[in-house]
Design an enzyme around this catalytic site. Sequence first.
Site, PDB file in Angstrom:
ATOM      1  N   GLY A 215      36.005  37.446 -61.922  1.00  0.00           N
ATOM      2  CA  GLY A 215      36.119  37.717 -60.489  1.00  0.00           C
ATOM      3  C   GLY A 215      34.741  37.563 -59.886  1.00  0.00           C
ATOM      4  O   GLY A 215      34.073  36.566 -60.138  1.00  0.00           O
ATOM      5  N   GLU A 216      34.316  38.536 -59.156  1.00  0.00           N
ATOM      6  CA  GLU A 216      32.990  38.490 -58.532  1.00  0.00           C
ATOM      7  C   GLU A 216      32.252  39.767 -58.901  1.00  0.00           C
ATOM      8  O   GLU A 216      32.615  40.863 -58.445  1.00  0.00           O
ATOM      9  CB  GLU A 216      33.167  38.350 -57.015  1.00  0.00           C
ATOM     10  CG  GLU A 216      31.895  38.061 -56.272  1.00  0.00           C
ATOM     11  CD  GLU A 216      31.179  36.808 -56.751  1.00  0.00           C
ATOM     12  OE1 GLU A 216      29.950  36.884 -56.975  1.00  0.00           O
ATOM     13  OE2 GLU A 216      31.847  35.763 -56.929  1.00  0.00           O
ATOM     14  N   SER A 217      31.222  39.619 -59.734  1.00  0.00           N
ATOM     15  CA  SER A 217      30.583  40.809 -60.301  1.00  0.00           C
ATOM     16  C   SER A 217      29.954  41.725 -59.247  1.00  0.00           C
ATOM     17  O   SER A 217      30.013  42.950 -59.355  1.00  0.00           O
ATOM     18  CB  SER A 217      29.547  40.396 -61.350  1.00  0.00           C
ATOM     19  OG  SER A 217      28.633  39.486 -60.813  1.00  0.00           O
TER      20      SER A 217
ATOM     21  N   GLU B   6      42.334  33.843 -70.577  1.00  0.00           N
ATOM     22  CA  GLU B   6      43.627  34.230 -69.974  1.00  0.00           C
ATOM     23  C   GLU B   6      44.259  33.064 -69.217  1.00  0.00           C
ATOM     24  O   GLU B   6      45.416  33.140 -68.828  1.00  0.00           O
ATOM     25  CB  GLU B   6      43.438  35.454 -69.062  1.00  0.00           C
ATOM     26  CG  GLU B   6      42.830  35.213 -67.690  1.00  0.00           C
ATOM     27  CD  GLU B   6      41.306  35.026 -67.703  1.00  0.00           C
ATOM     28  OE1 GLU B   6      40.710  34.858 -68.797  1.00  0.00           O
ATOM     29  OE2 GLU B   6      40.720  35.023 -66.601  1.00  0.00           O
TER      30      GLU B   6
ATOM     31  N   HIS C  91      37.354  31.667 -69.536  1.00  0.00           N
ATOM     32  CA  HIS C  91      38.556  32.468 -69.214  1.00  0.00           C
ATOM     33  C   HIS C  91      39.730  32.206 -70.178  1.00  0.00           C
ATOM     34  O   HIS C  91      40.602  31.386 -69.854  1.00  0.00           O
ATOM     35  CB  HIS C  91      39.034  32.132 -67.795  1.00  0.00           C
ATOM     36  CG  HIS C  91      38.154  32.634 -66.711  1.00  0.00           C
ATOM     37  ND1 HIS C  91      38.434  33.763 -65.987  1.00  0.00           N
ATOM     38  CD2 HIS C  91      36.985  32.151 -66.219  1.00  0.00           C
ATOM     39  CE1 HIS C  91      37.484  33.965 -65.090  1.00  0.00           C
ATOM     40  NE2 HIS C  91      36.595  32.998 -65.214  1.00  0.00           N
TER      41      HIS C  91
ATOM     42  N   ILE D 220      34.633  28.813 -64.742  1.00  0.00           N
ATOM     43  CA  ILE D 220      34.732  28.874 -63.275  1.00  0.00           C
ATOM     44  C   ILE D 220      33.504  29.598 -62.729  1.00  0.00           C
ATOM     45  O   ILE D 220      33.376  30.809 -62.897  1.00  0.00           O
ATOM     46  CB  ILE D 220      36.017  29.614 -62.834  1.00  0.00           C
ATOM     47  CG1 ILE D 220      37.256  29.003 -63.485  1.00  0.00           C
ATOM     48  CG2 ILE D 220      36.127  29.613 -61.303  1.00  0.00           C
ATOM     49  CD1 ILE D 220      38.521  29.835 -63.323  1.00  0.00           C
ATOM     50  N   ARG D 221      32.620  28.860 -62.133  1.00  0.00           N
ATOM     51  CA  ARG D 221      31.332  29.451 -61.661  1.00  0.00           C
ATOM     52  C   ARG D 221      30.777  30.410 -62.707  1.00  0.00           C
ATOM     53  O   ARG D 221      30.414  31.547 -62.422  1.00  0.00           O
ATOM     54  CB  ARG D 221      31.529  30.173 -60.331  1.00  0.00           C
ATOM     55  CG  ARG D 221      31.661  29.217 -59.152  1.00  0.00           C
ATOM     56  CD  ARG D 221      31.796  29.958 -57.850  1.00  0.00           C
ATOM     57  NE  ARG D 221      30.572  30.636 -57.501  1.00  0.00           N
ATOM     58  CZ  ARG D 221      30.517  31.869 -56.983  1.00  0.00           C
ATOM     59  NH1 ARG D 221      31.601  32.547 -56.779  1.00  0.00           N
ATOM     60  NH2 ARG D 221      29.361  32.404 -56.675  1.00  0.00           N
TER      61      ARG D 221
ATOM     62  N   ARG E 128      23.558  33.936 -63.613  1.00  0.00           N
ATOM     63  CA  ARG E 128      24.806  33.750 -62.858  1.00  0.00           C
ATOM     64  C   ARG E 128      24.925  32.322 -62.317  1.00  0.00           C
ATOM     65  O   ARG E 128      23.941  31.673 -62.017  1.00  0.00           O
ATOM     66  CB  ARG E 128      24.866  34.747 -61.712  1.00  0.00           C
ATOM     67  CG  ARG E 128      24.966  36.170 -62.188  1.00  0.00           C
ATOM     68  CD  ARG E 128      24.963  37.129 -61.021  1.00  0.00           C
ATOM     69  NE  ARG E 128      26.147  36.965 -60.204  1.00  0.00           N
ATOM     70  CZ  ARG E 128      26.249  37.472 -58.969  1.00  0.00           C
ATOM     71  NH1 ARG E 128      25.255  38.139 -58.445  1.00  0.00           N
ATOM     72  NH2 ARG E 128      27.368  37.293 -58.288  1.00  0.00           N
TER      73      ARG E 128
ATOM     74  N   CYS F 148      33.502  36.416 -67.996  1.00  0.00           N
ATOM     75  CA  CYS F 148      32.768  35.827 -66.870  1.00  0.00           C
ATOM     76  C   CYS F 148      32.105  36.918 -66.010  1.00  0.00           C
ATOM     77  O   CYS F 148      31.095  37.462 -66.436  1.00  0.00           O
ATOM     78  CB  CYS F 148      33.696  34.912 -66.088  1.00  0.00           C
ATOM     79  SG  CYS F 148      32.798  33.664 -65.180  1.00  0.00           S
TER      80      CYS F 148
END
Length: 194
Positions: free
Chosen positions: A46-48, A177, A175, A139-140, A104, A77
């Site tokens: 997600g977004e840390s 998942e 990821h 992903i990023r 990051r 991630c």
Amino acid sequence: MKVGILALQGAVQPHEEKIKRLGVTPVRVLYPQQLEEIGGIILPGGESTTMIHLLKLNQLWSPLKHFVKIRPTWGICAGAILLANHVSRPSQESLEALQMTVERNAYGRQNESFVDSLVPTEIWKRFDKTSENIEGVFIRAPKIRDLGTGVDILFTHQNDSVMVQKDKCLASTFHPELTDSTRIHEYFLSLCQK
Ligand code: GLN
């Protein structure tokens, strides 16, 4: 056994589906009391920065910081960024469970995300005798830069460590998942069952 998935933000549902497929009950963790009923926790992608904010808002920061140091934990991630003891570009605070530096967004922007085969190390091969090809969805994603002593590498991609472990704490910059294989979820559940 129940396994928690931090559900403040990010890719929660795909982990739930995998865990259910493997016969284990997932718990969406939103409150500190829930840490007492789970055998391990997944910190999803997600977004840390957002996660840090929400963890504090929900009074989860300190209890989770304690949990991840002693109980089975897997950060994916953004979750891996939360677990690193040092974060760069930009630097931010973390739960400090794994001795490593993560940089990051080290592969570039969202549209530079990619899928590629990963290279397993001997440690992974000892667990997974099926030699199944494991694909990594990035992903990023961050890059793991400096690993502390005693942190094991399970997968690499172009010489970068992309999945690492110390004791019962696991971090992957990709990821699992989002691909069909359940092998890495099986591996984490095996740590929870130990
Ligand atoms: N770039 C995100 C961060 O810095 C992580 C991206 C992800 O979890 N897929 O938190």
